[in-house]
Design a protein around this motif. Structure first.
Motif, PDB file in Angstrom:
ATOM      1  N   GLU A  35      79.665  72.881  78.829  1.00  6.28           N
ATOM      2  CA  GLU A  35      79.133  71.516  78.948  1.00  6.28           C
ATOM      3  C   GLU A  35      80.261  70.524  79.200  1.00  6.28           C
ATOM      4  N   GLN A  36      81.421  70.754  78.573  1.00  3.09           N
ATOM      5  CA  GLN A  36      82.556  69.861  78.750  1.00  3.09           C
ATOM      6  C   GLN A  36      83.059  69.899  80.188  1.00  3.09           C
ATOM      7  N   GLU A  37      83.090  71.102  80.770  1.00  2.00           N
ATOM      8  CA  GLU A  37      83.532  71.223  82.161  1.00  2.00           C
ATOM      9  C   GLU A  37      82.590  70.465  83.090  1.00  2.00           C
ATOM     10  N   LEU A  38      81.304  70.539  82.805  1.00  2.00           N
ATOM     11  CA  LEU A  38      80.328  69.795  83.601  1.00  2.00           C
ATOM     12  C   LEU A  38      80.542  68.286  83.459  1.00  2.00           C
ATOM     13  N   GLN A  39      80.735  67.843  82.214  1.00  5.04           N
ATOM     14  CA  GLN A  39      80.940  66.417  81.981  1.00  5.04           C
ATOM     15  C   GLN A  39      82.200  65.912  82.684  1.00  5.04           C
ATOM     16  N   ASP A  40      83.264  66.714  82.641  1.00  7.01           N
ATOM     17  CA  ASP A  40      84.512  66.329  83.310  1.00  7.01           C
ATOM     18  C   ASP A  40      84.318  66.234  84.813  1.00  7.01           C
ATOM     19  N   ALA A  41      83.562  67.196  85.374  1.00 12.76           N
ATOM     20  CA  ALA A  41      83.321  67.188  86.817  1.00 12.76           C
ATOM     21  C   ALA A  41      82.482  65.977  87.229  1.00 12.76           C
ATOM     22  N   VAL A  42      81.488  65.655  86.402  1.00 16.68           N
ATOM     23  CA  VAL A  42      80.651  64.484  86.684  1.00 16.68           C
ATOM     24  C   VAL A  42      81.479  63.204  86.617  1.00 16.68           C
ATOM     25  N   ALA A  43      82.305  63.086  85.576  1.00 12.32           N
ATOM     26  CA  ALA A  43      83.134  61.890  85.413  1.00 12.32           C
ATOM     27  C   ALA A  43      84.087  61.710  86.593  1.00 12.32           C
ATOM     28  N   GLN A  44      84.693  62.815  87.046  1.00 13.49           N
ATOM     29  CA  GLN A  44      85.606  62.738  88.176  1.00 13.49           C
ATOM     30  C   GLN A  44      84.875  62.326  89.447  1.00 13.49           C
ATOM     31  N   LYS A  45      83.678  62.896  89.640  1.00 12.14           N
ATOM     32  CA  LYS A  45      82.923  62.578  90.851  1.00 12.14           C
ATOM     33  C   LYS A  45      82.432  61.126  90.832  1.00 12.14           C
ATOM     34  N   VAL A  46      81.996  60.650  89.677  1.00 13.68           N
ATOM     35  CA  VAL A  46      81.558  59.259  89.564  1.00 13.68           C
ATOM     36  C   VAL A  46      82.709  58.312  89.898  1.00 13.68           C
ATOM     37  N   ALA A  47      83.906  58.654  89.381  1.00 13.25           N
ATOM     38  CA  ALA A  47      85.081  57.833  89.677  1.00 13.25           C
ATOM     39  C   ALA A  47      85.367  57.816  91.170  1.00 13.25           C
ATOM     40  N   GLU A  48      85.247  58.981  91.814  1.00 13.93           N
ATOM     41  CA  GLU A  48      85.467  59.063  93.266  1.00 13.93           C
ATOM     42  C   GLU A  48      84.435  58.227  94.021  1.00 13.93           C
ATOM     43  N   LEU A  49      83.185  58.326  93.597  1.00 12.27           N
ATOM     44  CA  LEU A  49      82.125  57.568  94.269  1.00 12.27           C
ATOM     45  C   LEU A  49      82.328  56.066  94.111  1.00 12.27           C
ATOM     46  N   ASN A  50      82.769  55.642  92.924  1.00 11.57           N
ATOM     47  CA  ASN A  50      82.982  54.221  92.690  1.00 11.57           C
ATOM     48  C   ASN A  50      84.138  53.664  93.508  1.00 11.57           C
ATOM     49  N   GLN A  51      85.061  54.543  93.909  1.00 11.09           N
ATOM     50  CA  GLN A  51      86.213  54.111  94.702  1.00 11.09           C
ATOM     51  C   GLN A  51      85.993  54.297  96.201  1.00 11.09           C
ATOM     52  N   SER A  52      84.895  54.934  96.585  1.00 18.47           N
ATOM     53  CA  SER A  52      84.652  55.223  97.999  1.00 18.47           C
ATOM     54  C   SER A  52      84.005  54.041  98.715  1.00 18.47           C
ATOM     55  N   PRO A  53      84.367  53.811  99.986  1.00 25.63           N
ATOM     56  CA  PRO A  53      83.744  52.723 100.749  1.00 25.63           C
ATOM     57  C   PRO A  53      82.232  52.937 100.862  1.00 25.63           C
ATOM     58  N   VAL A  54      81.502  51.841 100.785  1.00 30.03           N
ATOM     59  CA  VAL A  54      80.048  51.876 100.900  1.00 30.03           C
ATOM     60  C   VAL A  54      79.646  51.122 102.168  1.00 30.03           C
TER      61      VAL A  54
END
Length: 326
Positions: A35-54
């Motif tokens: 579950e921790q690995e999933l949470q870490d992957a989600v957190a990293q992806k959310v951070a990437e999405l928040n920094q990506s051009p829209v």
């Protein structure tokens, strides 16, 4: 007069749904050992999405848009204000503030029983704009008092919020700090304080008859970004209207046809007209950030119909707004 934007349920739901959809696409085929690995992957992806051009934000990321909406004056790496002003700025809002401060002098201005500026000051403000070729919003009728002179009234209110002025025993007085700033010619500091008070403290929906639509005011810096990207060429106001509704589609769901000033108005027309009057006519123009380069006369503004108006960013804009992004 509030100072902050609270996202509507529609805006929050739309943003969450978009991120969830992208997460499902990005992580759907992956497997995780804990579950921790999933949470870490989600957190990293959310951070990437928040920094990506829209695309809908014209290349800004979600994180950048968030800061433009919530703390534009506290994001120096993203945008800075008034740092390039060295001379007295030629802008309607600034000139009107100057007239009020000058008229106050050491003794202050004796206000009318209604709390308005006396006719002599109103006439002086009108003539000051005329003498410098500064434009005011076209409204029918003759200017006899403060109630007839919308820009002057709004700047007087804003000057109080910015603590340039204070009322004392029926008189309107300029604070000592304000008098000192004007004597020393601290034009950048004065303009910055007036701009910040107008954008973050004064309520743009004040007595204008349109729906509240706080997002119109809170997205002022997004409009300035649009001018940064597209304002070097003359473009119709309708171009910027579409950019606004593309970035904030939830605004269209916040109004209904019962709030229309005219029976034929659709939610889109209501939002576009409200945005144009508040952002273009009563913000960017009086602060000298845009100039008109074509279109119909002012009469269509009576109905908030600026579609034919063509604008571009002004020379003053480049001294007022500087960006840390392309």
């Amino acid at each position: 007069m509030g100072n902050g934007h609270s996202p509507s349920n529609d805006e929050q739901s739309s943003s969450i749904a978009a991120i969830r959809s992208e997460l499902e696409r990005a992580l759907g085929d992956q497997s995780f050992s804990s579950e921790q690995e999933l949470q870490d992957a989600v957190a990293q992806k959310v951070a990437e999405l928040n920094q990506s051009p829209v695309t809908d934000f014209q290349g800004l990321s979600r994180e950048q848009m968030h800061r433009l909406l919530h703390a534009p004056f506290d994001a120096p790496d993203l945008v800075r204000f008034a740092e390039g002003i060295e001379a007295r700025p030629a802008a309607t809002a600034f000139r009107l503030l100057e007239v009020i401060v000058d008229a106050a002098g050491e003794e202050g201005i004796k206000l009318t029983a209604k709390g308005n500026l006396p006719r002599a000051v109103v006439f002086e403000a009108k003539e000051a704009l005329k003498a410098e070729g500064l434009k005011r919003e076209w409204l029918p009728g003759v200017i006899r008092n403060e109630d007839d002179f919308l820009e002057l009234h709004l700047i007087k209110v804003t000057a109080g919020l910015a603590r340039f002025m204070r009322k004392e025993r029926g008189r309107l007085k300029a604070t000592r700090a304000t008098q000192k700033r004007f004597r020393k010619g601290e034009w950048a500091a004065i303009y910055h304080a007036l701009l910040q008070a107008y954008c973050r403290q004064f309520n743009w929906a004040y007595a204008d008859g349109w729906p509240d639509l706080r997002i119109v005011q809170d997205s002022f810096a997004f409009f300035l970004y649009l001018l940064h990207r597209f304002g070097d060429e003359p473009r119709p106001v309708s171009f910027y209207q579409r950019c606004f509704s593309q970035a904030f589609p939830a605004a269209l769901r916040q109004v209904n046809e019962e709030e229309a000033l005219f029976p034929s108005d659709s939610p889109e027309r209501i939002v576009h007209s409200c945005w144009s009057v508040r952002t273009v006519r009563r913000f960017a123009m009086p602060f000298g950030l845009i100039e008109e380069v074509g279109g119909e006369p002012d009469v269509p503004w009576l109905r908030g119909e600026p579609e034919s108006l063509v604008i571009r960013r002004s020379a003053l804009y480049d001294r007022v707004v500087s960006w840390g992004v392309r």
